[in-house]
Write a protein that holds these residues in place. Structure first.
Motif, short mmCIF file in Angstrom:
data_model
loop_
_atom_site.label_atom_id
_atom_site.label_comp_id
_atom_site.label_asym_id
_atom_site.label_seq_id
_atom_site.Cartn_x
_atom_site.Cartn_y
_atom_site.Cartn_z
N PRO B 133 0.83 -1.20 0.00
CA PRO B 133 0.00 0.00 0.00
C PRO B 133 0.87 1.26 0.00
O PRO B 133 1.97 1.25 0.58
CB PRO B 133 -0.77 -0.11 1.31
CG PRO B 133 -0.70 -1.54 1.68
CD PRO B 133 0.59 -2.05 1.15
N ARG B 300 -8.35 0.92 -10.20
CA ARG B 300 -7.74 -0.34 -9.79
C ARG B 300 -6.44 -0.01 -9.10
O ARG B 300 -5.46 0.32 -9.73
CB ARG B 300 -7.49 -1.24 -10.99
CG ARG B 300 -8.76 -1.86 -11.49
CD ARG B 300 -8.46 -3.16 -12.22
NE ARG B 300 -9.72 -3.80 -12.55
CZ ARG B 300 -10.00 -4.32 -13.74
NH1 ARG B 300 -9.10 -4.30 -14.67
NH2 ARG B 300 -11.15 -4.88 -13.97
N TYR C 198 -13.23 4.30 3.51
CA TYR C 198 -12.55 4.53 2.23
C TYR C 198 -12.62 3.28 1.35
O TYR C 198 -12.94 3.35 0.17
CB TYR C 198 -11.10 4.93 2.51
CG TYR C 198 -10.31 5.31 1.28
CD1 TYR C 198 -10.50 6.55 0.68
CD2 TYR C 198 -9.39 4.45 0.73
CE1 TYR C 198 -9.78 6.91 -0.44
CE2 TYR C 198 -8.66 4.80 -0.39
CZ TYR C 198 -8.86 6.03 -0.97
OH TYR C 198 -8.15 6.38 -2.09
N LEU C 202 -14.51 2.49 -2.30
CA LEU C 202 -13.76 1.92 -3.43
C LEU C 202 -14.43 0.66 -3.95
O LEU C 202 -14.63 0.50 -5.15
CB LEU C 202 -12.34 1.57 -3.00
CG LEU C 202 -11.27 2.61 -3.19
CD1 LEU C 202 -9.92 2.01 -2.81
CD2 LEU C 202 -11.25 3.06 -4.63
N ARG C 205 -17.71 1.41 -5.74
CA ARG C 205 -17.53 1.97 -7.07
C ARG C 205 -17.02 0.91 -8.05
O ARG C 205 -17.42 0.87 -9.20
CB ARG C 205 -16.56 3.15 -7.03
CG ARG C 205 -17.12 4.34 -6.30
CD ARG C 205 -16.08 5.41 -6.11
NE ARG C 205 -15.69 6.03 -7.36
CZ ARG C 205 -16.34 7.03 -7.91
NH1 ARG C 205 -17.39 7.53 -7.32
NH2 ARG C 205 -15.94 7.54 -9.04
N GLU C 210 -17.90 -2.60 -12.65
CA GLU C 210 -17.78 -3.95 -13.23
C GLU C 210 -19.15 -4.47 -13.62
O GLU C 210 -19.34 -5.04 -14.69
CB GLU C 210 -17.15 -4.92 -12.23
CG GLU C 210 -15.68 -4.67 -11.94
CD GLU C 210 -14.80 -4.88 -13.15
OE1 GLU C 210 -15.22 -5.59 -14.09
OE2 GLU C 210 -13.69 -4.33 -13.18
N MET C 244 -15.54 -11.15 -10.17
CA MET C 244 -14.21 -11.68 -10.49
C MET C 244 -13.11 -10.64 -10.32
O MET C 244 -12.17 -10.86 -9.56
CB MET C 244 -14.17 -12.23 -11.92
CG MET C 244 -15.04 -13.43 -12.17
SD MET C 244 -14.57 -14.86 -11.21
CE MET C 244 -12.92 -15.09 -11.82
N PRO C 245 -13.19 -9.49 -11.01
CA PRO C 245 -12.14 -8.49 -10.80
C PRO C 245 -12.19 -7.91 -9.40
O PRO C 245 -11.16 -7.53 -8.83
CB PRO C 245 -12.43 -7.40 -11.83
CG PRO C 245 -13.68 -7.77 -12.51
CD PRO C 245 -14.17 -9.06 -12.01
N VAL C 249 -9.07 -6.97 -6.38
CA VAL C 249 -8.95 -5.66 -5.74
C VAL C 249 -9.21 -5.78 -4.24
O VAL C 249 -8.50 -5.20 -3.43
CB VAL C 249 -9.92 -4.67 -6.40
CG1 VAL C 249 -9.90 -3.35 -5.68
CG2 VAL C 249 -9.54 -4.49 -7.85
N LEU C 252 -6.17 -6.90 -2.50
CA LEU C 252 -5.24 -5.78 -2.32
C LEU C 252 -5.75 -4.83 -1.24
O LEU C 252 -4.98 -4.29 -0.44
CB LEU C 252 -5.10 -5.00 -3.63
CG LEU C 252 -4.18 -5.59 -4.68
CD1 LEU C 252 -4.25 -4.77 -5.95
CD2 LEU C 252 -2.75 -5.61 -4.16
N GLY C 255 -5.06 -5.88 2.22
CA GLY C 255 -3.68 -5.52 2.47
C GLY C 255 -3.55 -4.07 2.89
O GLY C 255 -2.91 -3.74 3.88
N SER C 256 -4.24 -3.20 2.12
CA SER C 256 -4.07 -1.79 2.50
C SER C 256 -4.83 -1.45 3.77
O SER C 256 -4.49 -0.49 4.46
CB SER C 256 -4.45 -0.84 1.35
OG SER C 256 -5.51 -1.30 0.64
N PHE C 300 0.50 -10.20 3.51
CA PHE C 300 0.14 -9.90 2.11
C PHE C 300 0.28 -11.14 1.25
O PHE C 300 -0.56 -11.43 0.40
CB PHE C 300 1.05 -8.81 1.54
CG PHE C 300 0.74 -7.45 2.05
CD1 PHE C 300 -0.30 -7.25 2.94
CD2 PHE C 300 1.47 -6.35 1.64
CE1 PHE C 300 -0.60 -5.99 3.42
CE2 PHE C 300 1.19 -5.09 2.11
CZ PHE C 300 0.16 -4.91 3.01
#
Lengths: 569, 301, 323
Positions: B133, B300, C198, C202, C205, C210, C244-245, C249, C252, C255-256, C300
């Motif tokens: 990140p 993304r 946040y 995300l 959206r 998608e 799927m997509p 995300v 990820l 992780g963030s 991660f």
């Protein structure tokens, strides 16, 4: 006839409101009807509104478009009526779309996509609907239906996917099948199979079919009646045998004449209106301004021998997988001839074009051009001498560069003009030579139609003053009337300026009209090479014969084949 | 039908997008002209007077007409501090975007046009960076900087480190976008045509490919400006960004946060409002640009 | 499938190696550990002896190898500042962070996905437009500002919820949990919301765009043409393609979330790893920084592998391409 027609459309009008407050009328006052077991073809060029009619029947007009007037009755009833005997999309109307590659959801098995339709509409149990799905796959002549049932779409070929789409469309025994360009995305041999499948199903099941297509030959092969559309209006309607032979309406006549015939070559292809045809007027421009005439003769301009291209997909676990796209091609092209290469998708014909153009490096084999070897690293002269035009007119021009500038670019790069102004004036000349007006050079590509863009591409290729012009499916994306004009232009280039052409196409009829000699390709190999006449009148190789047999033939129309003025050219 | 659809979609700029653009533009102008507009210089510590500290804004009963939005704990005029803070936030945001754009575009063009091993190397590095990140990478970089550079000179190196830290993460987005667009454009017939014509790679890239991918780069840059300012504010809030002597909006919020429980909430709130509205305005414009020019391009991270 | 997994695992191992190299360089070269460890008045000989004891006089690759082998054995070094084993400090604080991230993930996914689907299906509706606008505001508001506003409203003004700490915790083995007490739950509400907001916007959206894309594909048109009912098309067919997509995300994003927990923990004085890390950064406590980095890197990697497995399970195109 005692039964009501499966489809009757009366006074249909579809409007799209535009952002500027105006209205675009996509379909205007269209009426037609289809009897059980009848295949009714709806033909026209792009933008004619034929697909919109299909969508209107299935209730699939996307907002903001809407049906503003007219009625559509299926077996005498409107779509979506109340109760269980109302007309249901998917149960009473089956729909097939153009591209089988994108019609099926990639995340679900093909079987489940048929089953969901059956079980929803017919309320069948899971087991019963699986059995009917397999039965349907058998009906559409799918090999090994039990095994294919649990395959995912990506595991099937294009033709097999279209069979699945047809099976799902037929799963609930519909009265009407709307087929929107069902074979356009398929190879010619698969095309023939799918067309005869549709014909058989229509006969056996007394299914009414609305076949939306631009392919006249397909119409001639399977349709009973045909309607011709232009700009949203229905121009002419009648039995196929009558309309194709003796069309009444001028546009219909021109449209039918513009279709290239496979039976016999013509001097020039007939075009819709004469003012669009450049005809012989380019002769003087090309000859005097560019001095491009080369002596036609029997000596070879280009010779390839043993040309082979392997594509290796590397994978660190399984090692390299080698796909041989081109396998030992050998032939030579004579000065001033149009050399045709014909084959289905994956036959290696485009790879061949790319290798000769220098875009792809051959794995082995040699190219000799004008007596000198032509490798992938070529000098400026060799690069200049071989130019190429591409299939897709929408992507072949840089959208952010005025077209005159794009044509002037090779002129400047090869120092073929003395100054910037001179290069732009040469670009004007070239635009005129391909039948556009010289001052169009300041416009950007979006201002031009597909056919005009293809002419601009030709002008840009000619700007480098090539000895060999490679045409890779130059008219496959164009409407038939536009195609005729571009093909005539290419013919003129050879006839008046002696330009040598390598002409690549999947369309046998076009090849017959254009080429002097033809190479037939299959699976990377040239299986037969002969004079055009010989190939089409007495094909030797079994694959060539098979290919010929797949092409539906068009009846020769009764009207005079060409316009009088052109006939004298 | 295509022409029809594009005609239908060619909408005019919606009012609130225009308003957001004007707002962001005005704030940028104020920030650029800060030395001429702000009533005081908030970085000149010797000019502060502790007697002026923690004065409430005028409309909240503050009685000192010199300080419209009140003062902070050191007697710093909050209005001036916000104007200068916005300036620093914008400079760092723009700097990071510029750095990331240049780096990302260069690497993306190389990877997309030439492919092969160089593409593989660049994209692997990008993947590794992407799996971290932004905030963590930036924290790490500024943490290391903190150990390497003298604390006394912090106001000088902090902005550069922040730009570097944020840009080091964000270039990946540009590289990926540019690489993907370059590959799409390279496969198109117009690029193949100029390759057949024989133009050298440099000319093909700069005359043909770059003009066609600039729209998507611009969209990424706008969206990215917002996230870069957001990251800067976060780092400064955490105390590893701009020091209190040269406060950005994030630093001001950090200072204000300590006084919130004593009822002096405006020190945190006004910079926060400024920050959020600045980022929001940028996002509104970026969002609209994305829908307008490149509907396929998505968030993304 | 196995192939994809192996290659992805290889890639994530590469990530871990890169992280460990960064951690090592941070640990070894930024500042002199000896200088930081000894008393101010230590003699040169004393320093040299310590240097030798720590193995700092050996070649770099030997040191890196020893560093790796120590890390693999779970020895993460000693905090310069607290003079305690870093490993103990991290295990003490790991549960607090993971619980916070877990609750925030559930919030972000549980609210973000349905809202995304809704605003895609009713894309021109008034509520969907409002949601789009709100999501822009959500994307523009830094997590710490959300936290401060929440504290201002719910703690300072309304005095409803605590503004710092975890509340009462219960020890389950070595894991201290706050999710078993009422005060623990009351304490986690505000931090979790501020952390989730946040990511929630995300994900909303992303799912929306998608879903809109999928709804305009040919296969969804074809499903409509087969007369299948809308709810079936939306939730059985399109949702799966749209998610799927979103899975990648989301991986990820989790992780963030762990990284952004640093911010939330600072605002709410939440006794997790993030707070420890940020203190380490401010006081240049390098071994804590390096260890935190390694641990987060490991998390991660695990998330990445789980995401890959999920992806392969859901997408038949990635399963046995040989068929």
């Amino acid at each position: 006839m005692t039964m009501p027609p499966v489809l009757s459309i009366d006074g249909l009008r579809v409007d799209y409101p535009l952002a500027d407050g105006n209205n675009f009328c996509a379909v205007d006052d269209v009426s037609l009807s289809i009897q059980p077991g009848e295949i009714h073809a709806l033909v026209g060029e792009s933008g004619a509104g034929k697909s919109t009619v299909g969508n209107a029947i299935a209730g699939l007009i996307d907002p903001p478009g809407r049906i503003t007037s007219g009625t559509i009755l299926i077996a005498g009833k409107p779509l979506g009526g109340k109760g269980s005997d109302g007309i249901r999309l998917g149960r009473d109307i089956g729909v097939i779309f153009q591209d089988p590659m994108t019609s099926l959801n990639p995340l679900f098995t093909v079987g489940s996509q048929i089953v969901e339709t059956v079980s929803y509409h017919l309320r069948e149990s899971a087991r019963a609907s699986k059995e009917s799905a397999i039965e349907l796959l058998r009906t559409v002549e799918m090999p090994e239906p039990e095994r294919r049932f649990s395959c995912y779409p990506h595991q099937l070929s294009g033709g097999q996917r279209q069979r699945v789409v047809i099976a799902a469309a037929l799963s609930c025994n519909p009265k009407l099948l709307v087929a929107d360009e069902p074979t356009t995305a398929l190879d010619v041999s698969v095309q023939a199979q799918i067309l005869s499948l549709i014909k058989r199903l229509a006969d056996e099941r007394q299914l009414g079919v609305l076949l939306v297509t631009h392919n006249m030959a397909a119409v001639a092969q399977i349709a009973d009646r045909v309607s011709i559309m232009r700009s949203g209006r229905l121009l002419e309607s009648g039995p196929v045998s009558r309309v194709l032979r003796a069309p009444q309406h001028d546009y219909a006549r021109n449209l039918i004449q513009a279709v290239p015939r496979i039976e016999a070559p013509l001097r020039r292809l007939p075009v819709l209106s004469e003012k669009d045809d450049v005809g012989t007027s380019i002769q003087t421009i090309l000859e005097t301004r560019l001095g491009r005439r080369e002596a036609a003769g029997s000596d070879a301009l280009l010779t390839v021998s043993g040309l082979t291209v392997d594509y290796t997909t590397r994978n660190w676990l399984r090692g390299g997988h080698v796909h041989r796209a081109l396998d030992g091609a050998s032939f030579s092209i004579r000065r001033g001839e149009i050399f045709g290469v014909v084959g289905e998708s994956g036959s290696g014909k485009s790879t061949l074009a790319n290798v000769i153009a220098g875009l792809v490096r051959p794995t082995s084999g040699t190219i000799t051009f004008d007596g000198r070897p032509l490798g992938a690293n070529r000098d400026r002269d060799a690069r200049r001498a071989v130019q190429m035009i591409f299939q897709d007119p929408y992507s072949s021009l840089n959208a952010r560069m005025p077209v005159g500038e794009a044509i002037a670019e090779p002129i400047r790069f090869y120092h073929l003009a003395s100054s910037r102004a001179d290069s732009l004036s040469r670009a004007r000349t070239l635009l005129e030579a391909v039948g556009l007006s010289g001052d169009m050079g300041e416009r950007f590509p979006f201002a031009f139609s597909g056919g005009q863009r293809q002419r601009i591409s030709i002008a840009r290729a000619l700007a480098a003053e090539p000895s060999l012009l490679i045409c890779d499916e130059p008219t496959s994306s164009l409407d038939v009337s536009v195609q005729a004009r571009v093909l005539n232009l290419l013919k003129d280039l050879r006839d008046t300026a002696g330009q040598t052409l390598l002409f690549i196409s999947h369309d046998l009829a076009v090849v017959r009209q254009m080429c002097d000699r033809v190479a037939v390709m299959h699976a990377g190999c040239i299986v037969e090479l002969a004079d055009c006449e010989t190939i089409f009148t007495s094909p030797k190789h079994s694959y060539t014969r098979h290919l010929m047999s797949c092409v539906p033939s068009m009846p020769i129309s009764d009207c005079p084949p060409t316009h009088k003025k052109n006939a004298s050219a | 039908m295509k022409a029809l659809a594009s005609r239908y979609l060619s909408l005019k700029i919606p009012v609130f997008v225009l308003a957001a653009g004007v707002f962001a533009g005005a704030l940028t102008l104020v920030a650029v002209l800060a030395p001429f507009i702000a009533p005081y210089n908030p970085t000149n510590i010797s000019s502060f007077n502790l007697a002026d500290s923690e004065i409430a804004p005028l409309f909240l009963g503050g009685d000192d007409p010199r300080f419209v939005l009140g003062t902070d704990n050191q007697g710093r005029d909050l209005l001036s501090a916000i104007i200068y803070g916005a300036r620093i936030s914008l400079i760092i945001g723009a700097g990071a975007v510029l750095f990331a754009t240049l780096l990302g575009m260069t690497l993306g063009l190389i990877a997309g046009y030439f492919g092969g091993w160089i593409d593989a190397v660049i994209m692997r590095v990008a993947d590794v960076i992407l799996s971290f990140p932004t905030i963590l990478l930036a924290l790490l970089i500024s943490g290391i900087a903190r150990a390497l550079f003298p604390a006394a000179a912090e106001p000088e190196w902090a902005p550069i480190i922040l730009i570097g830290a944020i840009g080091t993460h964000d270039w990946v987005q540009y590289a990926r976008t540019v690489r993907a667009s370059t590959m799409v454009e390279s496969a198109k017939d117009y690029v193949r045509a100029v390759r057949v014509i024989g133009l050298p790679s440099r000319q093909i890239i700069f005359r043909h490919i770059v003009p066609n991918i600039m729209a998507s780069v611009l969209v990424v840059a706008t969206v990215n400006l917002a996230t870069a300012m957001l990251t800067e504010a976060t780092l400064s809030f955490l105390g590893v960004g701009m020091p209190p002597t040269y406060p950005s909006l994030g630093t001001l919020i950090r200072i204000g946060n300590e006084f919130m429980f004593s009822g002096i909430w405006w020190i945190a709130l006004f910079p926060a409002i400024t920050l959020v509205s600045l980022i929001l305005a940028t996002n509104v414009v970026g969002d609209w640009l994305r829908d307008r020019f490149n509907p396929k391009l998505r968030v993304r991270l | 499938m196995l192939r994809t997994l192996i290659s992805r695992t290889g890639q994530t191992l590469l990530v871990l190696l890169a992280v460990s190299a960064i951690a090592f360089v941070t640990f070894r070269y930024v500042g002199d550990p000896v200088q930081l460890m000894v008393r101010e008045d230590a003699s040169f000989a004393e320093k040299e002896r310590l240097r030798e004891q720590l193995g700092l006089n050996q070649p770099v690759y030997v040191q890196y190898g020893r560093f790796i082998s120590r890390v693999v054995c779970g020895d993460l070094g000693i905090s310069y500042r607290n003079q305690r084993p870093v490993r103990d400090m991290l295990t003490e604080r790991l549960p607090a962070t993971l619980e916070l991230v877990f609750v925030a993930t559930v919030l972000a996914l549980g609210i973000g996905i349905p809202l995304g689907i809704y605003s895609a299906i009713r894309r021109d509706g008034a509520l969907a437009r409002l949601l789009q606008l709100l999501s822009l505001i959500g994307m523009s508001t830094p997590a710490f500002v959300v936290g401060i506003l929440l504290i201002l409203v719910f703690s300072v003004h309304l005095k409803l919820l605590p503004s710092f700490g975890r509340g009462e915790t219960v020890q389950v083995g070595w894991w201290s949990t706050g999710l078993l007490t009422a005060s623990g739950w009351r304490s986690i509400i505000l931090p979790a919301i501020s952390l989730a907001l946040y990511q929630l916007t995300l994900i909303m959206r992303l799912v929306r765009s998608e879903m809109i894309d999928v709804l305009s594909t040919d296969y969804i048109r074809y499903a409509r043409a087969r007369g299948l009912p809308r709810p079936y098309i939306h939730f059985k067919l399109a949702l799966r393609n749209a998610l799927m997509p979103a899975i990648t995300v989301t991986g990820l994003q989790i992780g963030s979330l762990i990284a952004f927990a640093i911010v939330t923990e600072t605002v709410f004085q939440w006794p997790g790893m993030g707070l420890l890390f940020i203190q380490a950064v401010t006081f240049v406590d390098l071994s804590v920084m390096a260890a935190y980095l390694l641990l987060v890197g490991l998390i991660f990697v695990i998330i990445n592998i789980v995401v890959d497995i999920l992806y392969v399970m859901l997408d038949p195109r990635l399963r046995g391409s040989a068929a």
